[in-house]
Design a protein around this motif. Structure first.
Motif, mmCIF file in Angstrom:
data_model
loop_
_atom_site.group_PDB
_atom_site.id
_atom_site.type_symbol
_atom_site.label_atom_id
_atom_site.label_comp_id
_atom_site.label_asym_id
_atom_site.label_seq_id
_atom_site.Cartn_x
_atom_site.Cartn_y
_atom_site.Cartn_z
ATOM 1 N N LEU A 123 0.825 -1.211 0.000
ATOM 2 C CA LEU A 123 0.000 0.000 0.000
ATOM 3 C C LEU A 123 0.858 1.260 0.000
ATOM 4 C CD1 LEU A 123 -3.023 -0.509 2.399
ATOM 5 C CD2 LEU A 123 -3.093 0.144 0.005
ATOM 6 N N TYR A 124 1.935 1.189 0.751
ATOM 7 C CA TYR A 124 2.881 2.311 0.795
ATOM 8 C C TYR A 124 3.411 2.591 -0.610
ATOM 9 C CZ TYR A 124 7.350 4.646 1.871
ATOM 10 O OH TYR A 124 8.417 5.499 1.902
ATOM 11 N N LEU A 125 3.804 1.536 -1.312
ATOM 12 C CA LEU A 125 4.314 1.689 -2.678
ATOM 13 C C LEU A 125 3.229 2.198 -3.609
ATOM 14 C CD1 LEU A 125 6.367 -1.630 -2.994
ATOM 15 C CD2 LEU A 125 7.211 0.672 -2.506
ATOM 16 N N MET A 126 2.033 1.620 -3.482
ATOM 17 C CA MET A 126 0.939 1.980 -4.379
ATOM 18 C C MET A 126 0.547 3.442 -4.187
ATOM 19 S SD MET A 126 -2.654 -0.031 -4.693
ATOM 20 C CE MET A 126 -3.811 0.938 -3.788
ATOM 21 N N ILE A 127 0.391 3.854 -2.942
ATOM 22 C CA ILE A 127 -0.049 5.217 -2.665
ATOM 23 C C ILE A 127 1.025 6.220 -3.064
ATOM 24 C CG2 ILE A 127 -0.573 6.778 -0.727
ATOM 25 C CD1 ILE A 127 -2.448 4.589 0.290
ATOM 26 N N ALA A 128 2.295 5.832 -2.915
ATOM 27 C CA ALA A 128 3.386 6.706 -3.362
ATOM 28 C C ALA A 128 3.355 6.858 -4.885
ATOM 29 C CB ALA A 128 4.723 6.157 -2.899
ATOM 30 N N SER A 129 3.144 5.744 -5.592
ATOM 31 C CA SER A 129 3.178 5.822 -7.049
ATOM 32 C C SER A 129 1.962 6.549 -7.613
ATOM 33 C CB SER A 129 3.299 4.422 -7.663
ATOM 34 O OG SER A 129 2.107 3.714 -7.446
ATOM 35 N N LEU A 130 0.855 6.557 -6.858
ATOM 36 C CA LEU A 130 -0.319 7.321 -7.291
ATOM 37 C C LEU A 130 -0.199 8.789 -6.912
ATOM 38 C CD1 LEU A 130 -3.217 4.898 -6.253
ATOM 39 C CD2 LEU A 130 -2.516 5.442 -8.575
ATOM 40 N N SER A 133 0.706 10.094 -1.339
ATOM 41 C CA SER A 133 1.323 10.154 -0.012
ATOM 42 C C SER A 133 1.034 11.525 0.566
ATOM 43 C CB SER A 133 2.834 9.985 -0.103
ATOM 44 O OG SER A 133 3.169 9.062 -1.075
ATOM 45 N N ASN A 134 0.949 11.589 1.865
ATOM 46 C CA ASN A 134 0.687 12.858 2.538
ATOM 47 C C ASN A 134 -0.590 13.537 2.074
ATOM 48 O OD1 ASN A 134 2.779 13.056 4.376
ATOM 49 N ND2 ASN A 134 4.202 13.511 2.726
ATOM 50 N N SER A 135 -1.599 12.725 1.740
ATOM 51 C CA SER A 135 -2.901 13.320 1.472
ATOM 52 C C SER A 135 -3.946 12.560 2.271
ATOM 53 C CB SER A 135 -3.229 13.243 -0.015
ATOM 54 O OG SER A 135 -3.567 11.924 -0.358
ATOM 55 N N LEU A 136 -4.985 13.268 2.667
ATOM 56 C CA LEU A 136 -6.042 12.595 3.418
ATOM 57 C C LEU A 136 -6.730 11.552 2.556
ATOM 58 C CD1 LEU A 136 -7.726 15.376 5.580
ATOM 59 C CD2 LEU A 136 -6.544 13.337 6.371
ATOM 60 N N PHE A 137 -6.796 11.827 1.230
ATOM 61 C CA PHE A 137 -7.451 10.850 0.355
ATOM 62 C C PHE A 137 -6.702 9.519 0.369
ATOM 63 C CE2 PHE A 137 -8.261 8.922 -3.830
ATOM 64 C CZ PHE A 137 -9.630 8.749 -3.698
ATOM 65 N N GLY A 138 -5.379 9.583 0.317
ATOM 66 C CA GLY A 138 -4.579 8.361 0.382
ATOM 67 C C GLY A 138 -4.827 7.599 1.668
ATOM 68 N N TYR A 210 -1.294 3.082 9.715
ATOM 69 C CA TYR A 210 -1.306 3.664 8.368
ATOM 70 C C TYR A 210 -0.914 5.138 8.413
ATOM 71 C CZ TYR A 210 -3.463 -0.510 6.446
ATOM 72 O OH TYR A 210 -3.710 -1.795 6.051
ATOM 73 N N ALA A 211 -1.417 5.841 9.428
ATOM 74 C CA ALA A 211 -1.062 7.256 9.554
ATOM 75 C C ALA A 211 0.439 7.404 9.787
ATOM 76 C CB ALA A 211 -1.845 7.892 10.696
ATOM 77 N N LEU A 212 1.001 6.492 10.549
ATOM 78 C CA LEU A 212 2.432 6.532 10.843
ATOM 79 C C LEU A 212 3.261 6.373 9.571
ATOM 80 C CD1 LEU A 212 4.750 6.362 13.044
ATOM 81 C CD2 LEU A 212 4.441 3.890 12.939
ATOM 82 N N VAL A 213 2.849 5.424 8.718
ATOM 83 C CA VAL A 213 3.644 5.092 7.536
ATOM 84 C C VAL A 213 3.347 6.030 6.364
ATOM 85 C CG1 VAL A 213 4.041 3.301 5.803
ATOM 86 C CG2 VAL A 213 3.914 2.694 8.207
ATOM 87 N N LEU A 214 2.088 6.407 6.197
ATOM 88 C CA LEU A 214 1.706 7.102 4.960
ATOM 89 C C LEU A 214 1.746 8.621 5.066
ATOM 90 C CD1 LEU A 214 -1.317 4.864 3.932
ATOM 91 C CD2 LEU A 214 1.018 4.759 3.069
ATOM 92 N N VAL A 215 1.836 9.157 6.290
ATOM 93 C CA VAL A 215 1.754 10.616 6.436
ATOM 94 C C VAL A 215 2.944 11.124 7.230
ATOM 95 C CG1 VAL A 215 0.476 12.469 7.554
ATOM 96 C CG2 VAL A 215 -0.755 10.719 6.281
ATOM 97 N N ASN A 216 3.679 12.086 6.666
ATOM 98 C CA ASN A 216 4.667 12.754 7.503
ATOM 99 C C ASN A 216 4.588 14.274 7.381
ATOM 100 O OD1 ASN A 216 5.961 13.265 5.058
ATOM 101 N ND2 ASN A 216 7.217 11.436 5.249
ATOM 102 N N LEU B 264 8.342 -6.694 13.861
ATOM 103 C CA LEU B 264 9.493 -7.113 13.056
ATOM 104 C C LEU B 264 9.315 -6.673 11.603
ATOM 105 C CD1 LEU B 264 12.127 -8.895 12.779
ATOM 106 C CD2 LEU B 264 10.597 -10.756 12.120
ATOM 107 N N VAL B 265 8.108 -6.892 11.064
ATOM 108 C CA VAL B 265 7.840 -6.499 9.680
ATOM 109 C C VAL B 265 8.019 -4.997 9.523
ATOM 110 C CG1 VAL B 265 6.058 -6.354 7.895
ATOM 111 C CG2 VAL B 265 6.255 -8.420 9.283
ATOM 112 N N TYR B 266 7.430 -4.240 10.450
ATOM 113 C CA TYR B 266 7.522 -2.782 10.371
ATOM 114 C C TYR B 266 8.974 -2.315 10.469
ATOM 115 C CZ TYR B 266 7.225 2.109 11.600
ATOM 116 O OH TYR B 266 7.409 3.454 11.628
ATOM 117 N N GLN B 267 9.703 -2.875 11.426
ATOM 118 C CA GLN B 267 11.090 -2.483 11.672
ATOM 119 C C GLN B 267 11.947 -2.786 10.440
ATOM 120 O OE1 GLN B 267 12.678 -0.913 13.826
ATOM 121 N NE2 GLN B 267 14.813 -1.529 13.579
ATOM 122 N N GLU B 268 11.725 -3.957 9.844
ATOM 123 C CA GLU B 268 12.508 -4.358 8.676
ATOM 124 C C GLU B 268 12.216 -3.437 7.486
ATOM 125 O OE1 GLU B 268 14.541 -7.051 9.155
ATOM 126 O OE2 GLU B 268 15.436 -6.844 7.170
#
Lengths: 275, 303
Positions: A123-130, A133-138, A210-216, B264-268
């Motif tokens: 999902l991280y890859l997909m949302i970045a390629s679309l 990233s950093n949007s509420l829609f994502g 998801y908020a942690l990974v997809l939004v900074n 572990l998955v997240y950290q990796e």
């Protein structure tokens, strides 16, 4: 002996209940303590004086209100999107027969149990390629991954509880399927829809990974990661401020508990714990 | 499932039935599209990514075949985390079940302000994990924390404990908070079932001279059995995959003592920037979970 038993039972139960509720009480007490009283050893169990300064500082000096607004937009959008799709989907899964229906139902259940960390990487890859990233829609899209299976599953259970005769009677009277849905099924399903919407809202409101990974970016940060960053970035941790933030963050929940609790309990009955 | 039984063979369906089937497909179509986009595709992509070596910041990578899986099997990190996950799951789940049944039995009685008591017990379950973690980290605080001082004042502890920074305290800490946060689920489910046990079963047992303990083991527990199996499976799945609570309470520490598979998955993926390896770990984790899932789906018959 006969009269003593209920009193003992009450005392035991209420001691345990208060013990369980203590962290929440402590959260409120801490948020109301003046800074000078906070680091007393041992702590004062009942505050000597009460102040709202932490709440005032939270609202005026921190980005809390922006986080709050983002969370509202995020949770409301996710809920509306998912409940509309879920209601139509559940109607289809319960009241129609077509090939692949059972497979679809199984897929829903499977995804309902799927761990988020499995989906987060692609999902991280997909949302970045679309470019989302950093949007509420994502983020809304990402929240769909857990909210949609959940809502569908809940609504499916509620839908199964509606007698089929009601719909058949409407059909015999010449209503179309969608007409019957609007006039017969929907009013019957409404409590289930409200219950599902509340659960979905709470899930989305509370979501962290998801908020942690997809939004900074600060401008789309929701409450969960926003408040957590207030803890991590603070030079010396201001516990009163964090407890005030915690109380404020739980406000929607407190409202639901005060006024709509029966919907929560009925949702529980439907949510896969029918045994 | 009567609909299937009474349905005539496909080729003999009436035009109306065929129109209905089309409408049914049309209604589920938006769900299927969203499902494919945000769940099915990422799921397949995770499996695909697991045979590559991908550096997260640049997203550049090479095909490495089974190398990530060989690392998974022989590297030790996966097995360590699997062990941690099992300890966490079994620990917190047992507490949840015991506390859940206990409190459900008490709250089933006629106590003062029963609905208020139920609300208070229910609340932690709906609370954001972020809030729960903040409150507990404040309670666990080694200098000013209420927990240490409370336990000292009660004479249970002599010295403040370092709750989250050392083992085994950190594991006990997360298990406790996990139990506190999730046991209300058991309470609600058990309470709902308790209300449906016919009162005359207890009457009969009382006439036969069974005490409260005997009545619990002879009537209540067997009646709760089926709902308990479902609760245990469901909670086992959810506890197994828990991320937020552990990540926010200990971050997997001290070192990796509380690093479950999700962490572990997240950290990796986002700490060590090895996305391919992380995908392989996540596939491994999913395979372990699949056993629980199949059991749950079998048990509930897809209901």
């Amino acid at each position: 002996m006969k009269t003593l038993r209920p009193i003992v039972l009450n005392l035991v139960t209420w001691t345990l209940v208060l013990l369980i509720a203590f962290p929440l009480l402590w959260m409120i007490i801490t948020s109301l303590k003046p800074q000078s009283e906070l680091f007393r050893i041992p702590p004062t169990w009942i505050p000597e004086s009460i102040t709202f300064e932490h709440y005032w500082r939270l609202l005026s000096e921190t980005p809390f209100l922006r986080y709050f607004r983002n969370s509202v937009v995020l949770a409301v959008s996710t809920t509306v999107f998912v409940v509309i799709l879920g209601t139509l989907g559940a109607y289809s899964l319960v009241r129609f027969t077509y090939r692949g229906r059972e497979t679809m139902a199984m897929l829903v259940l499977f995804t309902y149990l799927l761990p988020s960390v499995v989906l987060i990487i692609p999902l991280y890859l997909m949302i970045a390629s679309l470019g989302l990233s950093n949007s509420l829609f994502g983020l809304i899209l990402a929240h769909t991954t857990f909210a949609l299976p959940y809502a569908l599953w809940l609504l499916r259970s509620f839908m199964e509880g509606i007698p089929e005769d009601l719909e058949n009677a409407a059909l015999v009277d010449g209503a179309s399927r969608m007409g019957a849905f609007k006039d017969v099924i929907f009013p019957q399903l409404l409590p289930g829809i409200i219950s599902t919407a509340l659960f979905t809202f709470i899930l989305s409101w509370n979501e962290y990974l998801y908020a942690l990974v997809l939004v900074n970016s600060e401008s789309v940060t929701p409450l969960t990661t926003g408040v957590m960053s207030m803890l991590i970035s603070a030079f010396n941790i201001e516990w009163s401020l964090l407890m005030a933030a915690s109380v404020m963050m739980s406000l929607p929940l407190i409202v639901v508990f005060a006024f709509l609790q029966s919907y929560l309990t009925s949702g529980f009955g439907a949510g896969g714990v029918k045994g | 499932m009567t609909a299937i039984a009474t349905n005539p063979p496909r080729d003999r369906r009436s035009p109306l039935e065929r129109a209905y089937a089309r409408l049914g497909v049309l209604l589920i179509a938006p769900t299927i599209i969203v499902f494919s986009l945000v769940i099915v595709y990422p799921l397949l992509a995770a499996i695909y990514l697991s045979v590559f070596s991908i550096y997260t910041p640049t997203l550049q990578g090479d095909f490495v075949g089974a190398a990530n899986y060989i690392e998974l099997l022989t590297g030790g990190a996966f097995w360590h985390s699997l062990g941690v996950t099992l300890i966490w799951t079994v620990g917190t789940l047992s507490l949840q079940i015991i506390a859940g049944i206990g409190l459900a039995l008490l709250l089933h009685q006629n106590i003062w302000f029963r609905s208020l008591a139920r609300s208070l017990v229910l609340f932690p379950y709906f609370l954001s994990t972020v809030v729960a973690v903040l409150v507990w980290r404040w309670l666990f605080n080694d200098l000013y924390g209420a927990l240490n001082h409370g336990l000292i004042q009660l004479g249970i502890l002599d010295m403040p404990l370092d709750w989250l920074g050392s083992m085994p305290n950190a594991m006990i800490g997360v298990i406790l908070v996990g139990a506190w946060k999730y046991f209300p689920f058991v309470v609600i489910a058990v309470l709902a079932r308790l209300q449906t046990i016919p009162e005359n079963l207890y009457e009969a047992a009382r006439i036969d001279g069974a005490g409260p303990v005997g009545r619990f083991f002879d009537i209540t527990l067997p009646q709760l059995r089926s709902v308990l199996v479902v609760i245990i499976l469901l909670r086992a799945i959810w506890d197994f995959k828990e991320f937020d609570l552990l990540y926010l309470l200990t971050g997997g520490g001290p070192v990796t003592s509380t690093q479950t598979l999700s962490l572990l998955v997240y950290q990796e993926a986002f700490g060590l920037n090895q996305m391919g390896q992380a995908a392989a770990y996540s596939v491994g984790m999913m395979l372990v979970m699949l056993a629980f899932m199949v059991l749950y789906i079998r048990r509930t018959g897809g209901k």
